[in-house]
Design an enzyme around this catalytic site. Structure first.
Site, short mmCIF file in Angstrom:
data_model
loop_
_atom_site.label_atom_id
_atom_site.label_comp_id
_atom_site.label_asym_id
_atom_site.label_seq_id
_atom_site.Cartn_x
_atom_site.Cartn_y
_atom_site.Cartn_z
N LYS A 3 0.85 -1.18 0.00
CA LYS A 3 0.00 0.00 0.00
C LYS A 3 0.89 1.24 0.00
CE LYS A 3 -3.74 -2.09 2.70
NZ LYS A 3 -3.25 -3.45 2.71
N LEU A 5 0.99 5.58 0.40
CA LEU A 5 0.44 6.91 0.68
C LEU A 5 1.62 7.82 0.99
CD1 LEU A 5 -1.71 9.02 1.08
CD2 LEU A 5 -1.93 8.26 3.44
N THR A 10 6.63 11.04 -4.74
CA THR A 10 7.10 9.78 -4.16
C THR A 10 6.22 8.61 -4.61
OG1 THR A 10 8.02 10.95 -2.26
CG2 THR A 10 7.61 8.59 -1.99
N THR A 56 -11.11 -0.35 7.22
CA THR A 56 -12.21 -1.01 7.91
C THR A 56 -12.02 -1.03 9.42
OG1 THR A 56 -11.16 -3.14 7.50
CG2 THR A 56 -12.90 -2.45 5.97
N ARG A 117 -15.97 -11.27 7.87
CA ARG A 117 -15.93 -12.19 9.00
C ARG A 117 -17.09 -13.18 8.90
NH1 ARG A 117 -11.67 -10.23 9.07
NH2 ARG A 117 -10.54 -9.27 10.81
N ARG A 147 -7.57 -13.10 8.33
CA ARG A 147 -7.47 -13.63 9.69
C ARG A 147 -8.41 -14.80 9.99
NH1 ARG A 147 -7.08 -8.04 12.90
NH2 ARG A 147 -6.80 -7.05 10.88
#
Length: 169
Positions: A3, A5, A10, A56, A117, A147
């Protein structure tokens, strides 16, 4: 799962290097200048850029604490509109906003939803979550499930259970 940012220069240089590595997907936090720089740097390559709207793991208080004037739902929609306008390839949002984002980006753009989930699974640090079936029904095209599988005693069984739920959605 990479990821980016940072300032636009850059981000552009990083995207150019990532294109040279042969990566196929890259996630950019959905700030207009960063997205614009990434799209320009990836132009002509097969690299698909995903725009992360709001993590999230953030709820309304987290968004306020970060200094935003919008609630998560409003901020997600704003960023989805900006990502579409800047030419990003896919949108990443919580499943709680998938239906609303789908209305913004239309039927063809992928809506990727982390925070998935299975029923009864612990949410952990995720605050805006849904079950796999509910996320698909809400308009998600891709689910990010980590997970609940990697943390399971029997990973294969966990993955098969999630796939079975998705197949019924």
């Amino acid at each position: 799962d990479m990821k980016l940012l940072d300032i636009d220069n850059t981000v552009a240089k990083a995207v150019e290097n990532i294109v040279g590595m042969g990566m196929t997907m890259l996630t950019i936090h959905a700030y207009p200048k960063a997205m614009r720089a990434a799209v320009e740097a990836a132009r002509g390559s097969p690299l698909c850029l995903l725009a992360v709207t709001v993590l999230t793991s953030m709820d309304e208080q987290d968004v306020i604490d970060a200094g935003y004037e919008y609630d998560p739902h409003t901020l997600v929609l704003r960023r989805a509109e900006q990502a579409l306008r800047e030419g990003m390839g896919r949108i990443v949002c919580s499943p709680a906003e998938a239906a609303a984002v789908r209305k913004v980006v239309g039927p063809d753009m992928a809506v990727v939803t982390p925070g998935i989930r299975p029923p009864g699974a612990a949410h952990g640090d995720q605050k805006r979550v849904m079950t796999p079936a509910d996320a698909l029904a809400a308009g998600a095209s891709h689910l990010v499930v980590a997970r609940p599988i990697v943390g399971a005693v029997d990973r294969l069984a966990a993955a098969r259970s999630i796939l079975a739920e998705m197949a019924t959605a």
